[in-house]
Scaffold this motif. Structure first.
Motif, PDB file in Angstrom:
ATOM      1  N   ALA A 285       0.867  -1.182   0.000  1.00 10.43           N
ATOM      2  CA  ALA A 285       0.000   0.000   0.000  1.00 10.43           C
ATOM      3  C   ALA A 285       0.900   1.228   0.000  1.00 10.43           C
ATOM      4  CB  ALA A 285      -0.914  -0.004   1.222  1.00 10.43           C
ATOM      5  N   ARG A 286       1.116   1.824  -1.164  1.00  6.76           N
ATOM      6  CA  ARG A 286       2.126   2.890  -1.316  1.00  6.76           C
ATOM      7  C   ARG A 286       1.861   4.070  -0.391  1.00  6.76           C
ATOM      8  NH1 ARG A 286       2.808   7.199  -4.928  1.00  6.76           N
ATOM      9  NH2 ARG A 286       0.884   6.657  -6.012  1.00  6.76           N
ATOM     10  N   HIS A 287       0.599   4.386  -0.148  1.00  6.59           N
ATOM     11  CA  HIS A 287       0.269   5.527   0.701  1.00  6.59           C
ATOM     12  C   HIS A 287       0.054   5.114   2.163  1.00  6.59           C
ATOM     13  CE1 HIS A 287       0.006   8.157  -2.733  1.00  6.59           C
ATOM     14  NE2 HIS A 287      -0.814   7.316  -3.333  1.00  6.59           N
ATOM     15  N   GLY A 288       0.250   3.837   2.462  1.00  4.90           N
ATOM     16  CA  GLY A 288       0.081   3.351   3.820  1.00  4.90           C
ATOM     17  C   GLY A 288      -1.161   2.495   3.978  1.00  4.90           C
ATOM     18  N   VAL A 289      -1.167   1.681   5.002  1.00  5.74           N
ATOM     19  CA  VAL A 289      -2.297   0.791   5.245  1.00  5.74           C
ATOM     20  C   VAL A 289      -3.429   1.567   5.922  1.00  5.74           C
ATOM     21  CG1 VAL A 289      -0.790  -1.219   5.408  1.00  5.74           C
ATOM     22  CG2 VAL A 289      -1.441  -0.006   7.494  1.00  5.74           C
ATOM     23  N   ASP A 290      -4.639   1.118   5.718  1.00  6.81           N
ATOM     24  CA  ASP A 290      -5.809   1.846   6.211  1.00  6.81           C
ATOM     25  C   ASP A 290      -6.137   1.536   7.668  1.00  6.81           C
ATOM     26  OD1 ASP A 290      -6.886   3.160   3.647  1.00  6.81           O
ATOM     27  OD2 ASP A 290      -6.557   1.076   3.050  1.00  6.81           O
ATOM     28  N   VAL A 291      -6.036   0.272   8.041  1.00  5.41           N
ATOM     29  CA  VAL A 291      -6.350  -0.158   9.405  1.00  5.41           C
ATOM     30  C   VAL A 291      -5.276  -1.129   9.864  1.00  5.41           C
ATOM     31  CG1 VAL A 291      -7.990  -1.396  10.895  1.00  5.41           C
ATOM     32  CG2 VAL A 291      -8.842   0.113   9.093  1.00  5.41           C
ATOM     33  N   ILE A 292      -4.856  -0.985  11.114  1.00  8.38           N
ATOM     34  CA  ILE A 292      -3.933  -1.939  11.728  1.00  8.38           C
ATOM     35  C   ILE A 292      -4.639  -2.588  12.906  1.00  8.38           C
ATOM     36  CG2 ILE A 292      -1.722  -2.258  12.901  1.00  8.38           C
ATOM     37  CD1 ILE A 292      -0.666   0.170  11.387  1.00  8.38           C
ATOM     38  N   VAL A 293      -4.696  -3.906  12.895  1.00  8.84           N
ATOM     39  CA  VAL A 293      -5.245  -4.682  14.008  1.00  8.84           C
ATOM     40  C   VAL A 293      -4.044  -5.169  14.811  1.00  8.84           C
ATOM     41  CG1 VAL A 293      -6.683  -6.641  14.667  1.00  8.84           C
ATOM     42  CG2 VAL A 293      -7.199  -5.364  12.572  1.00  8.84           C
ATOM     43  N   ASP A 294      -3.841  -4.582  15.999  1.00  5.35           N
ATOM     44  CA  ASP A 294      -2.558  -4.743  16.689  1.00  5.35           C
ATOM     45  C   ASP A 294      -2.666  -5.510  17.998  1.00  5.35           C
ATOM     46  OD1 ASP A 294      -0.040  -4.074  18.223  1.00  5.35           O
ATOM     47  OD2 ASP A 294       0.340  -3.053  16.335  1.00  5.35           O
ATOM     48  N   VAL A 295      -1.825  -6.533  18.128  1.00  2.81           N
ATOM     49  CA  VAL A 295      -1.803  -7.376  19.322  1.00  2.81           C
ATOM     50  C   VAL A 295      -0.808  -6.894  20.367  1.00  2.81           C
ATOM     51  CG1 VAL A 295      -0.036  -8.969  18.448  1.00  2.81           C
ATOM     52  CG2 VAL A 295      -1.740  -9.806  20.086  1.00  2.81           C
ATOM     53  N   ASN A 296       0.102  -5.994  19.987  1.00  2.43           N
ATOM     54  CA  ASN A 296       1.158  -5.564  20.909  1.00  2.43           C
ATOM     55  C   ASN A 296       1.551  -4.122  20.601  1.00  2.43           C
ATOM     56  OD1 ASN A 296       3.307  -5.282  22.636  1.00  2.43           O
ATOM     57  ND2 ASN A 296       4.387  -7.111  21.977  1.00  2.43           N
ATOM     58  N   LEU A 297       0.679  -3.195  20.961  1.00  2.00           N
ATOM     59  CA  LEU A 297       0.876  -1.790  20.612  1.00  2.00           C
ATOM     60  C   LEU A 297       2.174  -1.235  21.182  1.00  2.00           C
ATOM     61  CD1 LEU A 297      -0.294   0.773  19.289  1.00  2.00           C
ATOM     62  CD2 LEU A 297      -1.405   1.262  21.481  1.00  2.00           C
ATOM     63  N   ALA A 298       2.511  -1.601  22.416  1.00  2.00           N
ATOM     64  CA  ALA A 298       3.708  -1.059  23.054  1.00  2.00           C
ATOM     65  C   ALA A 298       4.959  -1.352  22.234  1.00  2.00           C
ATOM     66  CB  ALA A 298       3.855  -1.610  24.468  1.00  2.00           C
ATOM     67  N   ALA A 299       5.021  -2.548  21.651  1.00  2.00           N
ATOM     68  CA  ALA A 299       6.183  -2.929  20.854  1.00  2.00           C
ATOM     69  C   ALA A 299       6.101  -2.420  19.425  1.00  2.00           C
ATOM     70  CB  ALA A 299       6.333  -4.450  20.847  1.00  2.00           C
ATOM     71  N   ASN A 300       4.874  -2.250  18.913  1.00  2.00           N
ATOM     72  CA  ASN A 300       4.697  -1.996  17.485  1.00  2.00           C
ATOM     73  C   ASN A 300       4.385  -0.554  17.125  1.00  2.00           C
ATOM     74  OD1 ASN A 300       4.974  -4.778  17.081  1.00  2.00           O
ATOM     75  ND2 ASN A 300       2.774  -5.143  17.174  1.00  2.00           N
ATOM     76  N   VAL A 301       4.231   0.336  18.108  1.00  2.00           N
ATOM     77  CA  VAL A 301       3.713   1.666  17.812  1.00  2.00           C
ATOM     78  C   VAL A 301       4.560   2.409  16.783  1.00  2.00           C
ATOM     79  CG1 VAL A 301       4.893   2.742  19.798  1.00  2.00           C
ATOM     80  CG2 VAL A 301       2.822   3.792  18.824  1.00  2.00           C
ATOM     81  N   GLY A 302       5.867   2.261  16.835  1.00  2.00           N
ATOM     82  CA  GLY A 302       6.724   2.945  15.877  1.00  2.00           C
ATOM     83  C   GLY A 302       6.495   2.460  14.459  1.00  2.00           C
ATOM     84  N   ALA A 303       6.486   1.150  14.279  1.00  2.00           N
ATOM     85  CA  ALA A 303       6.240   0.578  12.959  1.00  2.00           C
ATOM     86  C   ALA A 303       4.823   0.877  12.490  1.00  2.00           C
ATOM     87  CB  ALA A 303       6.476  -0.933  12.988  1.00  2.00           C
ATOM     88  N   ASP A 304       3.867   0.862  13.430  1.00  2.00           N
ATOM     89  CA  ASP A 304       2.480   1.161  13.075  1.00  2.00           C
ATOM     90  C   ASP A 304       2.362   2.560  12.485  1.00  2.00           C
ATOM     91  OD1 ASP A 304       1.707  -1.313  13.989  1.00  2.00           O
ATOM     92  OD2 ASP A 304       0.705  -0.577  15.793  1.00  2.00           O
TER      93      ASP A 304
END
Length: 338
Positions: free
Chosen positions: A218-237
């Motif tokens: 998705a060149r402009h970015g993904v629309d929705v992220i379903v996240d199981v570990n926000l603390a670890a993933n927030v930067g990548a999200d």
């Protein structure tokens, strides 16, 4: 009838097998003969004491999810009859009666018809995972309130932890609704499961740059992220999300803290949605149940290793071992045969 019960919180050893009377349904209730009980992290956490702030006021039966057959119908119930196959949701929430017993009385709305084409295993694997996944996928201000075929057409969804029960349901529901699904995993085995669930792109977050690879899809970015570990993933999200996108976080520990780069989130007008299926609105829950039922009827929510969700089975008397398996992070779905 036989039931697994506990009268104090603690380790799985507090669970005991007891005999108790068969309950009768009251106004607006049905009694379901349980065939299979599903175990979720919330079940062992409640039993361990994470839900109750005071000592228990009596015996409790664990487990929220299950599937079985209606065997008695109380006054005022319509749309359900004796002999009807059903799946169950939120059975133990707000009360003391769960599905780890031979029969359970529930409000009729919590017993949902199970298509003849689907197994009790599939029915017992819905509940918490599928309803959570639905809320996460519909939490965007730009998205539908209720999923259906085509409602996510043209959108890209990133599911972190694609081999987990909620991740599996999110992949299947998003794909059914027409989205392109990118899933993250931590091993080749889990990558295979995410692919079998229907993810179009699978990324190993241990070895790949998730945000960069997601933006290849998705060149402009993904629309929705379903996240199981926000603390670890927030930067990548935040790096992967599109402007105006939504990050839906559905898991975390009681003492977990998330540090977020506020300016970066502001610049993208990101929505951060926390999800707990027990406390969504009545309308959100009704939409989730209806959408999950429709997806199930379409054959979009299959279970078993060949569909990306391995099943681990226990006998009723071994429910403590089933709780331990979930607590240890068993891959797939843990079921108790009643």
């Amino acid at each position: 009838m036989k039931a697994i019960m506990y009268e104090r919180t603690g380790a799985s050893s507090v669970l005991v097998l007891r005999d108790r009377p068969v309950p009768e349904p009251g106004e607006g209730e049905v009694r379901v003969r349980v065939a299979v009980s599903g175990v979720n992290p919330t079940d062992w956490k409640a039993r361990a004491g994470g839900t109750y702030s005071t000592p228990l006021d009596g015996w409790h039966v664990p487990n929220q999810d299950g599937a079985g057959v209606v065997e008695a119908v109380g006054p005022g119930v319509s749309g359900l009859g004796v002999g009807q196959r059903v799946w169950l949701w939120d059975v133990a929430f707000g009360g003391s009666e769960g599905t780890a017993q031979e029969a359970v009385v529930v409000p009729a709305r919590k017993a949902v018809p199970l298509p003849d084409s689907e197994t009790f295993d599939a029915g017992a694997s819905l509940g918490i995972p599928a309803l959570t996944a639905h809320r996460a996928l519909t939490s965007s201000e730009h998205g539908p309130a209720r999923l259906a075929k085509g409602t996510l057409e043209g959108r890209t969804v990133l599911v972190t932890g694609g081999a987990g029960a909620v991740g599996h349901a999110a992949i299947q529901l998003a794909r059914w609704a027409g989205a392109t699904v990118v899933a993250t995993v931590s091993s080749d085995k889990k990558a295979s499961l995410a692919a079998q669930a229907g993810a179009a792109v699978i990324l190993n977050y241990r070895t790949q740059d998730v945000a960069a690879e997601a933006r290849r899809v998705a060149r402009h970015g993904v629309d929705v992220i379903v996240d199981v570990n926000l603390a670890a993933n927030v930067g990548a999200d935040l790096a992967a999300i599109t402007t105006g996108g939504t990050i839906a976080a559905y898991a975390g520990t009681s003492d977990e803290i998330v540090a977020m780069p506020v300016r970066q989130a502001m610049a993208k007008n990101v929505r951060l949605q926390f999800v707990l299926t027990y406390t969504v609105t009545d309308q959100q829950k009704a939409d989730a149940v209806a959408a999950v039922s429709a997806a199930l009827a379409d054959g979009a929510l299959r279970v078993g290793e060949e569909h990306g969700l391995p099943l681990t089975r226990f006998r009723l008397e071994d429910t403590a071992a089933a709780h331990d398996a979930v607590e240890r992070g068993a891959v797939g779905k843990v079921l108790v045969d009643i």
